[in-house]
Structures are given as structure tokens and as C-alpha cells.
Design a protein around this motif. Structure first.
Motif, short mmCIF file in Angstrom:
data_model
loop_
_atom_site.label_atom_id
_atom_site.label_comp_id
_atom_site.label_asym_id
_atom_site.label_seq_id
_atom_site.Cartn_x
_atom_site.Cartn_y
_atom_site.Cartn_z
N LEU A 23 106.78 -12.65 35.18
CA LEU A 23 106.17 -12.84 36.41
C LEU A 23 106.37 -11.80 37.52
O LEU A 23 105.56 -11.61 38.74
CB LEU A 23 106.43 -14.14 37.00
CG LEU A 23 106.18 -15.47 35.96
CD1 LEU A 23 106.69 -16.73 36.90
CD2 LEU A 23 104.60 -15.64 35.85
N CYS A 24 107.61 -10.99 37.35
CA CYS A 24 107.65 -10.04 38.36
C CYS A 24 106.51 -9.00 38.24
O CYS A 24 106.15 -8.37 37.47
CB CYS A 24 108.98 -9.45 38.30
SG CYS A 24 109.38 -8.12 39.57
N PRO A 25 105.92 -8.55 39.59
CA PRO A 25 104.89 -7.58 39.55
C PRO A 25 105.35 -6.10 39.34
O PRO A 25 106.65 -6.03 39.77
CB PRO A 25 104.43 -7.83 40.90
CG PRO A 25 104.77 -8.76 41.52
CD PRO A 25 105.86 -9.38 40.84
N ASP A 26 105.06 -5.22 38.49
CA ASP A 26 105.33 -3.93 38.02
C ASP A 26 105.76 -3.23 39.33
O ASP A 26 106.66 -2.45 39.36
CB ASP A 26 104.23 -3.27 37.25
CG ASP A 26 104.96 -2.07 36.87
OD1 ASP A 26 106.07 -2.32 35.95
OD2 ASP A 26 104.33 -1.14 36.70
N LYS A 27 104.71 -3.24 40.45
CA LYS A 27 105.24 -2.46 41.64
C LYS A 27 106.72 -2.69 42.13
O LYS A 27 107.28 -1.87 42.66
CB LYS A 27 104.09 -2.46 42.50
CG LYS A 27 104.33 -1.73 43.88
CD LYS A 27 103.42 -1.58 44.66
CE LYS A 27 103.67 -0.78 46.05
NZ LYS A 27 104.76 -0.14 46.12
N ALA A 28 106.85 -4.07 42.21
CA ALA A 28 108.20 -4.54 43.01
C ALA A 28 109.49 -4.11 41.94
O ALA A 28 110.19 -3.44 42.56
CB ALA A 28 108.02 -6.01 42.99
N TYR A 29 109.23 -4.03 40.65
CA TYR A 29 110.15 -3.62 39.83
C TYR A 29 110.48 -2.09 39.90
O TYR A 29 111.34 -1.67 39.87
CB TYR A 29 109.76 -3.98 38.33
CG TYR A 29 110.84 -3.17 37.19
CD1 TYR A 29 112.15 -4.01 36.99
CD2 TYR A 29 110.36 -2.13 36.65
CE1 TYR A 29 113.17 -3.18 36.24
CE2 TYR A 29 111.29 -1.62 35.78
CZ TYR A 29 112.44 -2.19 35.61
OH TYR A 29 113.45 -1.54 34.55
N GLN A 30 109.35 -1.47 39.96
CA GLN A 30 109.22 0.21 39.99
C GLN A 30 110.08 0.59 41.31
O GLN A 30 110.62 1.49 41.31
CB GLN A 30 107.87 0.62 39.95
CG GLN A 30 107.26 0.49 38.47
CD GLN A 30 108.11 1.10 37.28
OE1 GLN A 30 108.68 2.17 37.52
NE2 GLN A 30 107.97 0.44 36.16
N ASP A 31 109.55 0.02 42.28
CA ASP A 31 110.20 0.22 43.95
C ASP A 31 111.53 -0.07 43.80
O ASP A 31 112.34 0.73 44.10
CB ASP A 31 109.35 -0.52 44.83
CG ASP A 31 108.26 -0.20 45.33
OD1 ASP A 31 107.68 0.90 44.66
OD2 ASP A 31 107.51 -1.16 46.17
N LEU A 32 112.14 -1.01 42.95
CA LEU A 32 113.54 -1.46 43.09
C LEU A 32 114.26 -0.21 42.30
O LEU A 32 115.26 0.06 42.20
CB LEU A 32 113.71 -2.90 42.66
CG LEU A 32 114.98 -3.53 43.03
CD1 LEU A 32 115.45 -3.62 44.37
CD2 LEU A 32 114.77 -4.93 42.59
N LYS A 33 113.61 -0.14 41.02
CA LYS A 33 114.19 0.78 40.07
C LYS A 33 114.28 2.41 40.68
O LYS A 33 115.65 2.84 40.40
CB LYS A 33 113.24 0.91 38.82
CG LYS A 33 113.77 1.84 37.97
CD LYS A 33 112.97 1.70 36.67
CE LYS A 33 113.35 2.80 35.47
NZ LYS A 33 112.23 3.20 34.66
N ARG A 34 113.52 2.48 41.56
CA ARG A 34 113.50 3.74 42.32
C ARG A 34 114.65 3.87 43.08
O ARG A 34 115.57 4.81 43.27
CB ARG A 34 112.25 4.37 42.93
CG ARG A 34 111.99 5.68 43.09
CD ARG A 34 110.46 5.94 43.72
NE ARG A 34 109.51 5.48 42.74
CZ ARG A 34 108.60 4.59 43.05
NH1 ARG A 34 108.71 3.90 44.01
NH2 ARG A 34 107.76 4.28 42.23
#
Length: 75
Positions: A23-34
Motif C-alpha cells: 500500500l506504500c506509494p512508490d514516491k514515499a518509498y523512493q524519497d525515504l530511500k534517497r
């Protein structure tokens, strides 16, 4: 695909492993990963509806609990 990130605690050592739900939006995951890739240290503020991560003293990430499959302590 299971997504997970190792989060650094306020002392700069690995503190938690966060496993994300589909359910986690890809943008939220990518921002956190960065942020994690930049070795950002996080403080955790666990609320009822959201987990707020404060990184680098200024960046705030607000994650809905539904986006997190599980949060475990790093060993």
C-alpha cells in the motif's frame, strides 16, 4: 516484491529495519530511500495514525501505518 530499508538511529548506527506493505506509494518509498542512501539518521515519533521520521534534524517523513508491514529492531 518486498521493499525494506535499514534506518539509522540518532547515533548514526543501524536502528530499525522497515518492511513496507504494497500500500506504500512508490514516491514515499523512493524519497525515504534517497534519504537513507545519504546516511540520514532518523528520530522516530510513533503516533496513533502515523509514524513520523525526522531525518537530519529538518526533513520530516510522515508514514501512514498501513504503508508499513513491520518495523523491527536491527540486530
Amino acid at each position: 516484491m518486498k521493499l525494506k530499508l535499514t534506518m539509522l538511529g540518532d547515533k548514526g548506527y543501524p536502528a530499525y529495519i522497515m518492511h513496507f506493505s504494497p500500500l506504500c506509494p512508490d514516491k514515499a518509498y523512493q524519497d525515504l530511500k534517497r534519504a537513507v542512501e545519504w546516511k540520514t539518521c532518523f528520530e522516530f515519533d510513533k503516533g496513533i495514525d502515523y509514524l513520523t521520521l525526522i531525518g537530519g534534524g529538518y526533513q520530516k517523513f510522515k508514514l501512514n501505518w498501513q504503508w508499513i508491514d513491520r518495523l523491527e529492531k536491527y540486530r
